[in-house]
Design an enzyme around this catalytic site. Sequence first.
Site, PDB file in Angstrom:
ATOM      1  N   LYS A  40      -2.920   5.646  -4.461  1.00 52.92           N
ATOM      2  CA  LYS A  40      -3.769   6.860  -3.967  1.00 52.92           C
ATOM      3  C   LYS A  40      -3.389   8.249  -5.226  1.00 52.92           C
ATOM      4  O   LYS A  40      -2.590   8.533  -5.104  1.00 52.92           O
ATOM      5  CB  LYS A  40      -3.704   7.167  -2.783  1.00 52.92           C
ATOM      6  CG  LYS A  40      -3.634   5.905  -1.909  1.00 52.92           C
ATOM      7  CD  LYS A  40      -4.234   5.822  -0.039  1.00 52.92           C
ATOM      8  CE  LYS A  40      -3.675   4.911   0.391  1.00 52.92           C
ATOM      9  NZ  LYS A  40      -2.267   4.761   1.099  1.00 52.92           N
ATOM     10  N   TYR A  77       2.564  10.059  -0.624  1.00 49.92           N
ATOM     11  CA  TYR A  77       4.193   9.424   0.187  1.00 49.92           C
ATOM     12  C   TYR A  77       5.690   9.414  -0.613  1.00 49.92           C
ATOM     13  O   TYR A  77       6.930   9.644   0.466  1.00 49.92           O
ATOM     14  CB  TYR A  77       4.427   7.720  -0.431  1.00 49.92           C
ATOM     15  CG  TYR A  77       2.822   7.173   0.912  1.00 49.92           C
ATOM     16  CD1 TYR A  77       1.918   8.037   1.134  1.00 49.92           C
ATOM     17  CD2 TYR A  77       2.334   5.640   0.929  1.00 49.92           C
ATOM     18  CE1 TYR A  77       0.647   7.762   2.396  1.00 49.92           C
ATOM     19  CE2 TYR A  77       1.427   5.551   1.695  1.00 49.92           C
ATOM     20  CZ  TYR A  77       0.485   6.631   2.320  1.00 49.92           C
ATOM     21  OH  TYR A  77      -1.123   6.421   2.816  1.00 49.92           O
ATOM     22  N   HIS A  91      -7.331   9.068  -2.366  1.00 48.78           N
ATOM     23  CA  HIS A  91      -6.757   9.447  -0.739  1.00 48.78           C
ATOM     24  C   HIS A  91      -8.002   9.928   0.256  1.00 48.78           C
ATOM     25  O   HIS A  91      -7.665   9.489   1.744  1.00 48.78           O
ATOM     26  CB  HIS A  91      -5.583   9.971  -0.553  1.00 48.78           C
ATOM     27  CG  HIS A  91      -4.802   9.839   0.349  1.00 48.78           C
ATOM     28  ND1 HIS A  91      -3.378   9.946  -0.116  1.00 48.78           N
ATOM     29  CD2 HIS A  91      -4.436   9.184   1.347  1.00 48.78           C
ATOM     30  CE1 HIS A  91      -2.617   9.196   0.685  1.00 48.78           C
ATOM     31  NE2 HIS A  91      -3.502   9.407   2.137  1.00 48.78           N
ATOM     32  N   ASP A 147       0.444  -1.048  -0.070  1.00 43.63           N
ATOM     33  CA  ASP A 147      -0.066  -0.292   0.158  1.00 43.63           C
ATOM     34  C   ASP A 147       0.952   1.517  -0.375  1.00 43.63           C
ATOM     35  O   ASP A 147       1.313   1.885   0.709  1.00 43.63           O
ATOM     36  CB  ASP A 147      -1.072   0.073   1.099  1.00 43.63           C
ATOM     37  CG  ASP A 147      -2.314   1.417   1.210  1.00 43.63           C
ATOM     38  OD1 ASP A 147      -3.129   1.648   0.376  1.00 43.63           O
ATOM     39  OD2 ASP A 147      -1.475   1.910   2.329  1.00 43.63           O
TER      40      ASP A 147
HETATM   41  P1  NAD Z   1       0.439   1.568  11.607  1.00 47.39           P
HETATM   42  O1  NAD Z   1      -0.092   1.147  12.448  1.00 47.39           O
HETATM   43  O2  NAD Z   1       0.941   0.669  10.731  1.00 47.39           O
HETATM   44  O3  NAD Z   1       2.260   1.770  13.143  1.00 47.39           O
HETATM   45  C1  NAD Z   1       3.734   0.872  12.445  1.00 47.39           C
HETATM   46  C2  NAD Z   1       4.991   1.714  13.223  1.00 47.39           C
HETATM   47  O4  NAD Z   1       4.553   0.858  14.763  1.00 47.39           O
HETATM   48  C3  NAD Z   1       5.707   1.610  13.014  1.00 47.39           C
HETATM   49  O5  NAD Z   1       6.307   2.831  12.356  1.00 47.39           O
HETATM   50  C4  NAD Z   1       7.022   1.132  14.256  1.00 47.39           C
HETATM   51  O6  NAD Z   1       7.121   1.847  15.121  1.00 47.39           O
HETATM   52  C5  NAD Z   1       5.325   0.462  15.122  1.00 47.39           C
HETATM   53  N1  NAD Z   1       5.334  -1.039  15.213  1.00 47.39           N
HETATM   54  C6  NAD Z   1       5.034  -1.576  13.397  1.00 47.39           C
HETATM   55  N2  NAD Z   1       5.501  -3.088  13.737  1.00 47.39           N
HETATM   56  C7  NAD Z   1       5.864  -3.210  15.388  1.00 47.39           C
HETATM   57  C8  NAD Z   1       5.443  -4.540  16.078  1.00 47.39           C
HETATM   58  N3  NAD Z   1       5.904  -6.030  15.821  1.00 47.39           N
HETATM   59  N4  NAD Z   1       6.289  -4.266  17.717  1.00 47.39           N
HETATM   60  C9  NAD Z   1       6.450  -3.053  17.807  1.00 47.39           C
HETATM   61  N5  NAD Z   1       5.636  -1.501  17.466  1.00 47.39           N
HETATM   62  C10 NAD Z   1       5.761  -1.764  15.839  1.00 47.39           C
HETATM   63  O7  NAD Z   1       0.569   2.830  11.344  1.00 47.39           O
HETATM   64  P2  NAD Z   1       0.777   3.811   9.575  1.00 47.39           P
HETATM   65  O8  NAD Z   1       2.476   3.136   9.228  1.00 47.39           O
HETATM   66  O9  NAD Z   1       0.500   4.504   9.889  1.00 47.39           O
HETATM   67  O10 NAD Z   1      -0.618   2.775   9.200  1.00 47.39           O
HETATM   68  C11 NAD Z   1       0.047   1.698   8.050  1.00 47.39           C
HETATM   69  C12 NAD Z   1       0.063   1.720   6.482  1.00 47.39           C
HETATM   70  O11 NAD Z   1      -1.393   2.515   6.251  1.00 47.39           O
HETATM   71  C13 NAD Z   1       0.672   3.604   5.920  1.00 47.39           C
HETATM   72  O12 NAD Z   1       1.947   2.742   6.083  1.00 47.39           O
HETATM   73  C14 NAD Z   1       0.335   3.739   4.925  1.00 47.39           C
HETATM   74  O13 NAD Z   1       0.397   2.504   3.716  1.00 47.39           O
HETATM   75  C15 NAD Z   1      -1.791   3.465   5.473  1.00 47.39           C
HETATM   76  N6  NAD Z   1      -1.784   4.437   5.846  1.00 47.39           N
HETATM   77  C16 NAD Z   1      -2.807   5.090   5.354  1.00 47.39           C
HETATM   78  C17 NAD Z   1      -3.739   6.744   5.822  1.00 47.39           C
HETATM   79  C18 NAD Z   1      -4.587   7.057   4.811  1.00 47.39           C
HETATM   80  O14 NAD Z   1      -4.845   7.948   4.998  1.00 47.39           O
HETATM   81  N7  NAD Z   1      -5.291   6.304   3.718  1.00 47.39           N
HETATM   82  C19 NAD Z   1      -3.432   7.536   6.918  1.00 47.39           C
HETATM   83  C20 NAD Z   1      -2.282   6.649   7.100  1.00 47.39           C
HETATM   84  C21 NAD Z   1      -1.341   5.404   7.195  1.00 47.39           C
END
Ligand code: NAD
Length: 278
Positions: free
Chosen positions: A77, A52, A110, A47
Amino acid sequence: MSSKVPPIILNNGVEMPQLGFGVWQVPDAEAEQAVATALEAGYRSIDTAAIYGNEEGTGRALAASGVPREELFVTTKVWNSDQGYDATLRAFDTSLAKLGLDHLDLYLIHWPAPARDRYVDTYKAFEKLYADGRVRAIGVSNFEPAHLERLIGETSVIPAVDQIELHPHLQQHAAREYHAEQGIATEAWSPLGQGKGLLEVPAIVAIGQKHNRTPAQIVLRWHVQLGTVVIPKSVTPSRIKENIDVFDFALDTEDLAAISALNEDRRLGPDPSTFSAG
Ligand code: NAD
């Protein structure tokens, strides 16, 4: 390694892996390595988004992986400033070129960006891309039921997916119920609550101890059992592997009830009804 992730079936029959790899906030130079590690670990769904800035690094990893194109599921997106019919068609070409692909699996708006009032025209461009076979499924992100209702009333293809902020502190009951009624798959962004606070919540830590799993695995398993699509992000190889390793155990009804009790309707990201930045 072949994928261990089961698919969900979208409303047009296309299969989408239930768990994928998100790359928000991963710089382009690091995206290639992170995506390569994810593909090696068995992820097949990636994704990304134009905003990004890492579609090129993502595309390099996809090309170098040797994974057959038909096994991959690539989402990107369109950004707010590219909304509108013609601008969206151009943005799609740019994203596809950066990814180095000849078609996309899922294209999402998005944000609804209501102050711009262009999401209906944007989606009509999506319908053309879909009709032309350039994308296998089209959908939206951050759309609330009111935005979806208008979209469905003014266009012909029901979105396949709505990707929304969703985690135990923001369980999105109303949106999920509306999605289920309309046959739209719910996809959870920031499924781990961005790794802040949520993974230290005592109830989640305790369920982890009970199953001999990490808090992240417990939260991801909760999403899987809700039936939503989930796209955790990490750049740490051990966590990338840990986060996909959630298909060989199950939470019981007591665990699920304890996690459901954590809802606070608390957002980490912007409010979709007002966010129109670009
Ligand atoms: P997430 O909830 O996936 O959290 C990621 C963070 O959690 C990492 O940076 C790390 O600090 C921690 N983490 C990850 N795995 C871990 C583990 N096993 N143990 C401990 N800590 C851990 O947050 P995100 O990146 O905001 O969301 C995931 C994805 O969703 C994004 O990368 C993106 O692709 C998507 N996203 C989309 C939108 C949108 O507006 N459509 C907005 C935000 C994110």
